[in-house]
Design a protein around this motif. Structure first.
Motif, short mmCIF file in Angstrom:
data_model
loop_
_atom_site.label_atom_id
_atom_site.label_comp_id
_atom_site.label_asym_id
_atom_site.label_seq_id
_atom_site.Cartn_x
_atom_site.Cartn_y
_atom_site.Cartn_z
N ASP A 37 0.85 -1.19 0.00
CA ASP A 37 0.00 0.00 0.00
C ASP A 37 0.89 1.24 0.00
OD1 ASP A 37 -1.74 2.12 0.64
OD2 ASP A 37 -3.07 0.77 1.72
N ALA A 38 0.67 2.13 -0.95
CA ALA A 38 1.49 3.34 -1.06
C ALA A 38 1.44 4.16 0.22
CB ALA A 38 1.04 4.19 -2.25
N ALA A 39 0.30 4.16 0.89
CA ALA A 39 0.17 4.94 2.12
C ALA A 39 1.00 4.36 3.25
CB ALA A 39 -1.29 5.00 2.55
N ASP A 40 1.38 3.07 3.12
CA ASP A 40 2.16 2.42 4.16
C ASP A 40 3.63 2.33 3.78
OD1 ASP A 40 -0.09 2.02 5.66
OD2 ASP A 40 -0.51 0.04 4.82
N SER A 41 4.03 3.02 2.72
CA SER A 41 5.39 2.87 2.21
C SER A 41 6.11 4.21 2.14
CB SER A 41 5.36 2.20 0.83
OG SER A 41 4.74 0.94 0.91
N GLY A 42 5.99 5.01 3.18
CA GLY A 42 6.71 6.27 3.23
C GLY A 42 8.20 6.02 3.36
N ILE A 43 8.98 7.07 3.14
CA ILE A 43 10.43 6.94 3.17
C ILE A 43 10.91 6.46 4.54
CG2 ILE A 43 12.58 8.27 3.13
CD1 ILE A 43 11.38 9.94 0.90
N PHE A 44 10.37 7.04 5.60
CA PHE A 44 10.87 6.67 6.93
C PHE A 44 10.49 5.23 7.26
CE2 PHE A 44 11.26 6.64 11.53
CZ PHE A 44 12.45 7.32 11.70
N GLU A 45 9.29 4.83 6.89
CA GLU A 45 8.87 3.46 7.19
C GLU A 45 9.72 2.45 6.41
OE1 GLU A 45 4.83 1.89 6.09
OE2 GLU A 45 4.69 1.76 8.27
N GLU A 46 9.97 2.74 5.13
CA GLU A 46 10.82 1.84 4.34
C GLU A 46 12.23 1.81 4.91
OE1 GLU A 46 12.54 1.11 -0.19
OE2 GLU A 46 10.97 2.61 0.14
N SER A 47 12.71 2.96 5.37
CA SER A 47 14.05 3.01 5.96
C SER A 47 14.14 2.14 7.20
CB SER A 47 14.40 4.46 6.31
OG SER A 47 14.46 5.27 5.15
N LEU A 48 13.11 2.15 8.02
CA LEU A 48 13.11 1.30 9.21
C LEU A 48 13.13 -0.17 8.83
CD1 LEU A 48 10.58 3.05 11.63
CD2 LEU A 48 13.05 2.92 11.86
N GLU A 77 22.14 -1.09 2.51
CA GLU A 77 22.85 0.13 2.89
C GLU A 77 22.76 1.17 1.77
OE1 GLU A 77 23.75 0.98 5.68
OE2 GLU A 77 24.58 -0.70 6.83
N TYR A 78 22.91 0.72 0.55
CA TYR A 78 22.82 1.63 -0.60
C TYR A 78 21.43 2.26 -0.67
CZ TYR A 78 22.56 3.10 -5.52
OH TYR A 78 22.37 3.82 -6.68
N ARG A 79 20.41 1.43 -0.54
CA ARG A 79 19.03 1.93 -0.61
C ARG A 79 18.72 2.87 0.55
NH1 ARG A 79 14.97 3.50 -3.74
NH2 ARG A 79 12.92 3.13 -2.81
N LEU A 80 19.19 2.52 1.75
CA LEU A 80 18.95 3.36 2.92
C LEU A 80 19.55 4.75 2.72
CD1 LEU A 80 17.85 3.47 5.85
CD2 LEU A 80 20.12 2.72 6.61
N ASN A 91 21.37 16.06 10.43
CA ASN A 91 19.97 15.87 10.80
C ASN A 91 19.43 14.53 10.35
OD1 ASN A 91 19.74 19.24 9.78
ND2 ASN A 91 19.72 18.59 11.91
N ASN A 92 20.27 13.73 9.71
CA ASN A 92 19.81 12.46 9.16
C ASN A 92 19.52 11.47 10.29
OD1 ASN A 92 19.73 9.86 7.73
ND2 ASN A 92 20.47 11.07 6.00
N PRO A 93 18.31 10.91 10.34
CA PRO A 93 17.97 10.00 11.44
C PRO A 93 18.79 8.72 11.45
CG PRO A 93 16.26 9.96 9.75
CD PRO A 93 17.19 11.09 9.40
N PHE A 94 19.54 8.45 10.36
CA PHE A 94 20.33 7.22 10.31
C PHE A 94 21.83 7.46 10.39
CE2 PHE A 94 16.23 6.32 8.45
CZ PHE A 94 15.87 5.18 9.15
N LEU A 95 22.22 8.69 10.72
CA LEU A 95 23.65 8.97 10.88
C LEU A 95 24.25 8.12 12.00
CD1 LEU A 95 26.25 10.48 10.28
CD2 LEU A 95 25.45 12.34 11.75
N SER A 96 23.54 7.99 13.11
CA SER A 96 24.07 7.18 14.22
C SER A 96 24.22 5.72 13.79
CB SER A 96 23.17 7.30 15.45
OG SER A 96 21.86 6.83 15.17
N HIS A 97 23.31 5.24 12.96
CA HIS A 97 23.42 3.86 12.45
C HIS A 97 24.71 3.69 11.67
CE1 HIS A 97 22.83 0.37 9.87
NE2 HIS A 97 22.88 1.17 8.82
#
Length: 361
Positions: A37-48, A77-80, A91-97
């Motif tokens: 579902d496109a509504a369930d596939s936002g960037i942040f959700e896919e990143s998680l 990693e490339y996709r993320l 400000n990137n939420p995945f910098l710590s990762h």
């Protein structure tokens, strides 16, 4: 919010060919996930989902290293990075990762994998992934890897030893300045490999602190709800806070304490909306949101957009799992859809709620 969701088997299969270029693998990933579902596939959700898949395959590669595991790790990693490349690095939420991965993967494993023809060791998997992360974070140009395959990267980083230095302190300092890590005294020198902080220790310390807070909150909800509920409705717009609220609803904790959950969540969303409004104000601007006298750690359009996307994930999860009646947060949904219609995920929420509403009629 399902923070433990990972890629599906079909999506993992699309990323598991070590001879397929990163660009082609990500194209295959899109096709494999086209049914979502496109509504369930936002960037942040896919990143998680990518992050959770990385964690699972990192563990797998320790005991069973394989070309397939390398391919999944490299392509995730490339996709993320591609998904989040427009967000400023600090400000990137995945910098710590990425910072913690470089530090963790740079430590050789204790086991000695037997090297046979066309096999790959766990240390080699770690080296390829670590060098890819270092190159992505430092160059901020993922296009250089678009046509490279995981096997080609293995040849570059392992066989040809084309490794690079990485000034860990630069990125740890960013995380300290953004409040992700606690500040630590500066060490002498500025070695590219020096680490001003220990990300693993900071993460563990913060987790323990938050766990203690949660236990205290549960106790206060039972003994002094008149003080605990206002604190609950003024939690920051952070993944840990939203996950805690979701858990309270999923486990019926509030109902068990004779606390009606709908008003609590509606008040939290209203507080979040006021906070996000204040985030979008420029320096010196005033507004009703400032009446709460809350100190914002971040402000500006980018911070506001990130907060909106997090709140959207939370609200969609409430609706999808039927944790609250849709009508109990109807006005909050309408407000966010009107205020932030310029954000793509908000327009997706409108469609998602429309389908959910029709399904309850």
């Amino acid at each position: 919010m399902n923070t433990a969701a990972a890629l599906t088997r079909a999506e993992i299969h699309a990323l598991s060919d070590a001879d397929r270029s990163c660009e082609d693998a990500n194209r295959q990933l899109g096709q494999a996930g086209a049914h979502r579902d496109a509504a369930d596939s936002g960037i942040f959700e896919e990143s998680l989902r990518l992050k959770n898949t990385l964690d699972a395959y990192e563990t797998q590669a320790k005991s069973k290293p394989s070309w397939e595991a390398l391919a999944v790790l490299v392509n995730c990693e490339y996709r993320l990075y591609v998904l989040n490349q427009t967000t400023p690095l600090r400000n990137n939420p995945f910098l710590s990762h990425w910072v913690e991965a470089v530090q963790r993967l740079g430590t050789p494993s204790a086991q000695n994998d037997a090297k046979v023809h066309d096999s790959i060791t766990s240390d080699e998997v770690n080296t390829v992934r670590m060098e890819l992360i270092k190159a992505l974070v430092q160059s901020r140009n993922p296009s250089q890897f678009a046509r490279a395959s995981p096997r080609q990267l293995h040849n570059n980083y392992v066989e040809l030893r084309q490794t690079s230095l990485f000034n860990m302190r630069t990125y740890v300092r960013m995380l300290e300045e953004e409040g992700i890590y606690e500040r630590t005294p500066e060490p002498d020198g500025d070695s590219p490999k020096s680490t001003a902080s220990s990300p693993a220790k900071h993460s563990a310390g913060k987790l323990n602190e938050f766990q203690r807070w949660k236990l205290g909150m549960l106790s206060r909800l039972e003994t002094e709800p008149e003080h605990a509920i206002p604190e609950l409705t003024h939690l920051p717009i952070e993944l840990s806070s939203l996950d805690f609220l979701t858990t309270l609803l999923q486990e019926n904790t509030l109902q068990a304490l004779n606390i009606e959950p709908a008003p609590v969540i509606a008040d939290y969303i209203q507080h979040a909306l006021r906070t996000m409004e204040q985030m979008g104000r420029g320096p010196g601007e005033t507004g009703a949101a400032e009446a709460e006298a809350e100190v914002l750690l971040e402000s500006g359009r980018e911070a506001q957009t990130r907060a909106v996307k997090l709140l959207l994930l939370f609200m969609r999860n409430l609706i999808r799992k039927a944790l609250l009646p849709l009508e109990s947060i109807y006005f909050e949904i309408q407000e966010i859809c009107v205020r932030y219609v310029w954000i793509r995920e908000v327009r997706g929420l409108q469609s998602f709620c429309g389908r959910s509403w029709r399904g309850t009629r």
